[in-house]
Design a protein around this motif. Structure first.
Motif, PDB file in Angstrom:
ATOM      1  N   PRO A  80     -11.369 -37.712  12.604  1.00  0.00           N
ATOM      2  CA  PRO A  80     -10.219 -37.943  11.185  1.00  0.00           C
ATOM      3  C   PRO A  80      -9.806 -39.435  10.166  1.00  0.00           C
ATOM      4  CG  PRO A  80      -9.982 -37.245  13.566  1.00  0.00           C
ATOM      5  CD  PRO A  80     -11.013 -37.715  14.071  1.00  0.00           C
ATOM      6  N   GLN A  81     -10.181 -39.691  10.820  1.00  0.00           N
ATOM      7  CA  GLN A  81     -10.034 -40.933   9.929  1.00  0.00           C
ATOM      8  C   GLN A  81     -10.683 -41.629   8.948  1.00  0.00           C
ATOM      9  OE1 GLN A  81      -7.812 -43.230   9.483  1.00  0.00           O
ATOM     10  NE2 GLN A  81      -7.996 -43.846   7.247  1.00  0.00           N
ATOM     11  N   GLU A  82     -11.682 -40.156   8.690  1.00  0.00           N
ATOM     12  CA  GLU A  82     -13.084 -40.724   7.716  1.00  0.00           C
ATOM     13  C   GLU A  82     -12.590 -39.125   6.525  1.00  0.00           C
ATOM     14  OE1 GLU A  82     -17.634 -41.516   9.005  1.00  0.00           O
ATOM     15  OE2 GLU A  82     -16.351 -39.453   9.997  1.00  0.00           O
ATOM     16  N   ILE A  83     -11.714 -37.745   6.972  1.00  0.00           N
ATOM     17  CA  ILE A  83     -10.840 -37.207   6.994  1.00  0.00           C
ATOM     18  C   ILE A  83      -9.934 -37.460   5.800  1.00  0.00           C
ATOM     19  CG2 ILE A  83     -10.157 -34.071   7.068  1.00  0.00           C
ATOM     20  CD1 ILE A  83     -12.093 -34.209   9.223  1.00  0.00           C
ATOM     21  N   ALA A  84      -9.705 -38.113   6.265  1.00  0.00           N
ATOM     22  CA  ALA A  84      -8.303 -38.671   6.231  1.00  0.00           C
ATOM     23  C   ALA A  84      -8.215 -39.680   4.481  1.00  0.00           C
ATOM     24  CB  ALA A  84      -7.505 -39.273   6.967  1.00  0.00           C
ATOM     25  N   ASP A  85      -9.819 -39.981   4.692  1.00  0.00           N
ATOM     26  CA  ASP A  85     -10.028 -41.231   3.452  1.00  0.00           C
ATOM     27  C   ASP A  85     -10.557 -40.299   2.191  1.00  0.00           C
ATOM     28  OD1 ASP A  85      -9.040 -43.022   5.365  1.00  0.00           O
ATOM     29  OD2 ASP A  85     -10.955 -44.082   5.781  1.00  0.00           O
ATOM     30  N   VAL A  86     -10.647 -39.255   2.277  1.00  0.00           N
ATOM     31  CA  VAL A  86     -11.580 -38.034   1.347  1.00  0.00           C
ATOM     32  C   VAL A  86     -10.922 -37.871  -0.115  1.00  0.00           C
ATOM     33  CG1 VAL A  86     -12.677 -36.451   0.818  1.00  0.00           C
ATOM     34  CG2 VAL A  86     -13.479 -37.688   2.413  1.00  0.00           C
ATOM     35  N   THR A  87     -10.503 -38.334  -1.417  1.00  0.00           N
ATOM     36  CA  THR A  87      -9.948 -37.980  -2.431  1.00  0.00           C
ATOM     37  C   THR A  87     -10.639 -37.256  -3.321  1.00  0.00           C
ATOM     38  OG1 THR A  87     -10.343 -39.873  -3.024  1.00  0.00           O
ATOM     39  CG2 THR A  87      -8.777 -39.515  -1.690  1.00  0.00           C
ATOM     40  N   VAL A  88     -12.182 -37.729  -3.158  1.00  0.00           N
ATOM     41  CA  VAL A  88     -13.021 -36.830  -4.132  1.00  0.00           C
ATOM     42  C   VAL A  88     -14.062 -35.396  -3.452  1.00  0.00           C
ATOM     43  CG1 VAL A  88     -13.691 -37.000  -6.448  1.00  0.00           C
ATOM     44  CG2 VAL A  88     -11.825 -37.849  -6.143  1.00  0.00           C
ATOM     45  N   ILE A  89     -14.119 -34.240  -3.728  1.00  0.00           N
ATOM     46  CA  ILE A  89     -15.306 -33.762  -3.413  1.00  0.00           C
ATOM     47  C   ILE A  89     -16.094 -33.464  -4.582  1.00  0.00           C
ATOM     48  CG2 ILE A  89     -15.976 -31.957  -2.146  1.00  0.00           C
ATOM     49  CD1 ILE A  89     -14.179 -32.644  -0.219  1.00  0.00           C
ATOM     50  N   ASP A  90     -17.486 -33.549  -4.117  1.00  0.00           N
ATOM     51  CA  ASP A  90     -18.140 -32.738  -5.657  1.00  0.00           C
ATOM     52  C   ASP A  90     -19.309 -32.327  -5.331  1.00  0.00           C
ATOM     53  OD1 ASP A  90     -19.688 -32.690  -7.349  1.00  0.00           O
ATOM     54  OD2 ASP A  90     -19.736 -34.204  -8.698  1.00  0.00           O
ATOM     55  N   VAL A  91     -19.327 -30.776  -5.366  1.00  0.00           N
ATOM     56  CA  VAL A  91     -20.144 -30.167  -4.538  1.00  0.00           C
ATOM     57  C   VAL A  91     -20.938 -28.914  -5.443  1.00  0.00           C
ATOM     58  CG1 VAL A  91     -19.439 -30.542  -2.389  1.00  0.00           C
ATOM     59  CG2 VAL A  91     -18.756 -28.442  -3.387  1.00  0.00           C
ATOM     60  N   LYS A  92     -20.560 -29.277  -7.104  1.00  0.00           N
ATOM     61  CA  LYS A  92     -20.981 -28.487  -7.787  1.00  0.00           C
ATOM     62  C   LYS A  92     -22.552 -28.430  -8.047  1.00  0.00           C
ATOM     63  CE  LYS A  92     -21.460 -32.046 -11.676  1.00  0.00           C
ATOM     64  NZ  LYS A  92     -21.026 -32.694 -11.194  1.00  0.00           N
ATOM     65  N   GLU A  93     -22.489 -26.574  -8.256  1.00  0.00           N
ATOM     66  CA  GLU A  93     -24.316 -26.481  -8.409  1.00  0.00           C
ATOM     67  C   GLU A  93     -25.234 -26.723  -7.558  1.00  0.00           C
ATOM     68  OE1 GLU A  93     -25.601 -28.234 -11.877  1.00  0.00           O
ATOM     69  OE2 GLU A  93     -24.149 -26.954 -13.448  1.00  0.00           O
ATOM     70  N   LYS A  94     -24.868 -26.199  -5.799  1.00  0.00           N
ATOM     71  CA  LYS A  94     -24.938 -25.815  -5.071  1.00  0.00           C
ATOM     72  C   LYS A  94     -25.294 -24.972  -4.096  1.00  0.00           C
ATOM     73  CE  LYS A  94     -24.770 -31.111  -4.628  1.00  0.00           C
ATOM     74  NZ  LYS A  94     -25.693 -32.032  -5.150  1.00  0.00           N
ATOM     75  N   GLU A  95     -25.303 -23.960  -4.863  1.00  0.00           N
ATOM     76  CA  GLU A  95     -25.285 -22.321  -4.144  1.00  0.00           C
ATOM     77  C   GLU A  95     -24.626 -22.161  -3.164  1.00  0.00           C
ATOM     78  OE1 GLU A  95     -29.400 -21.932  -3.807  1.00  0.00           O
ATOM     79  OE2 GLU A  95     -30.091 -22.125  -6.003  1.00  0.00           O
ATOM     80  N   ILE A  96     -23.322 -22.646  -3.325  1.00  0.00           N
ATOM     81  CA  ILE A  96     -22.627 -22.254  -2.002  1.00  0.00           C
ATOM     82  C   ILE A  96     -21.552 -21.435  -2.428  1.00  0.00           C
ATOM     83  CG2 ILE A  96     -20.362 -23.108  -0.773  1.00  0.00           C
ATOM     84  CD1 ILE A  96     -21.362 -26.548  -1.740  1.00  0.00           C
TER      85      ILE A  96
END
Length: 300
Positions: free
Chosen positions: A11-27
């Motif tokens: 939970p703490q690790e999730i709460a600390d995330v402010t930026v997610i960059d998953v561009k160009e990952k074939e998601i």
């Protein structure tokens, strides 16, 4: 993201995330992104997403979801958004009425039939080109500096309230005649201390699009704007067109042209500022009844 590198997110690790960059990952699926409630910036562009739920990411200020296959996008809960990049998708509608903090909106290259931006008074850049817009109201967007609405189906455009506007791309629409005159007259005056502003109005790749006359160009230049045309390889200054039979130079051949020439033949007086050489529509170096006949034959 996984700060302790245990292969799990607590939970703490999730709460600390402010930026997610998953561009160009074939998601193709971002289910669970809503758990990151502190997220302020999400880059998921250039993937294979067909759906995106950011309704729980209320702290988002920047969203890059362009170049996917989204057919819908709900950002009504994302009231903190200042930048939205959702271009090159398959959107047929986009509601940004709740996004009053939005400063930059890039929604071009979709299939939008309408776009309501009157609530987005902080907008400085609006890129909505290559859609299917038949109208666009930017009267409330007084901070707008750059407007790209080219390649739509607009028949008119009013930018009289957009006094900060310096760049306007509107080529590839159907703005002609009185509507083009109204657009030109609505252009804000350029202060003498500023460089000329630019109006990108015509392109040889869309010959059936806008039509701007010499007289209309001169009016725009008088307000401190440079009128530009795409010549197939570059943008170049444009002098405007003379429409066959358009004696008064307003971009329309109609009864008013007949009356203007007729009055000039009878009185020898033309309205102030009118170039009477345009009255010689048949090019025989004389202004007479033959020109009236020529205009009538040129009427659509």
């Amino acid at each position: 993201i996984d700060a302790n590198q245990d292969g799990f997110l607590n939970p703490q690790e999730i709460a600390d995330v402010t930026v997610i960059d998953v561009k160009e990952k074939e998601i193709s699926d971002l289910t669970g992104i809503g758990f990151f409630t502190a997220l302020t910036e999400l880059k998921c562009n250039s993937n294979s997403l067909t759906a995106l739920d950011v309704s729980d990411n209320t702290a988002l200020t920047v969203l890059w979801c362009n170049n996917n296959s989204l057919s819908s996008l709900n950002v009504s809960n994302n009231k903190a958004l200042t930048k939205l990049y959702c271009y090159s998708n398959s959107l047929t509608s986009l509601d940004v009425s709740n996004n009053k903090a939005l400063k930059m909106l890039y929604c071009h290259s979709n299939s939008l039939g309408s776009l309501y931006v009157s609530n987005n008074t902080a907008l400085t850049i609006l890129e909505c080109s290559h859609n299917s817009l038949i109208s666009l109201d930017v009267s409330k967007n007084t901070e707008l500096t750059n407007l790209y609405c080219n390649n739509n189906s607009l028949t008119s455009l009013d930018v009289s309230n957009n006094t900060e506007l310096t760049v306007l791309y509107c080529f590839g629409n159907a703005i002609r005649g009185a509507s083009m005159t109204a657009l030109v007259y609505s252009l804000p005056e350029t202060p003498e201390t500023e460089d000329a502003r630019k109006l990108y109005v015509c392109s040889d790749e869309t010959p059936a699009g806008n039509f701007i006359t010499v007289k209309q160009v001169e009016k725009a230049e008088g307000k401190g704007w440079i009128v530009m045309e795409w010549d197939g390889s570059d943008w170049v200054p444009y002098a405007g067109e003379i429409l066959d039979g358009d004696a008064n130079g307003n971009g329309v051949v109609d009864q008013q042209d007949v009356e203007d020439v007729q009055n000039y033949i009878l009185t020898g007086v033309a309205p102030e500022g009118v170039d009477t050489t345009l009255y010689d529509v048949n090019g025989d170096y004389a202004i007479n009844a033959a020109d009236i006949v020529y205009i009538i034959n040129a009427m659509p």
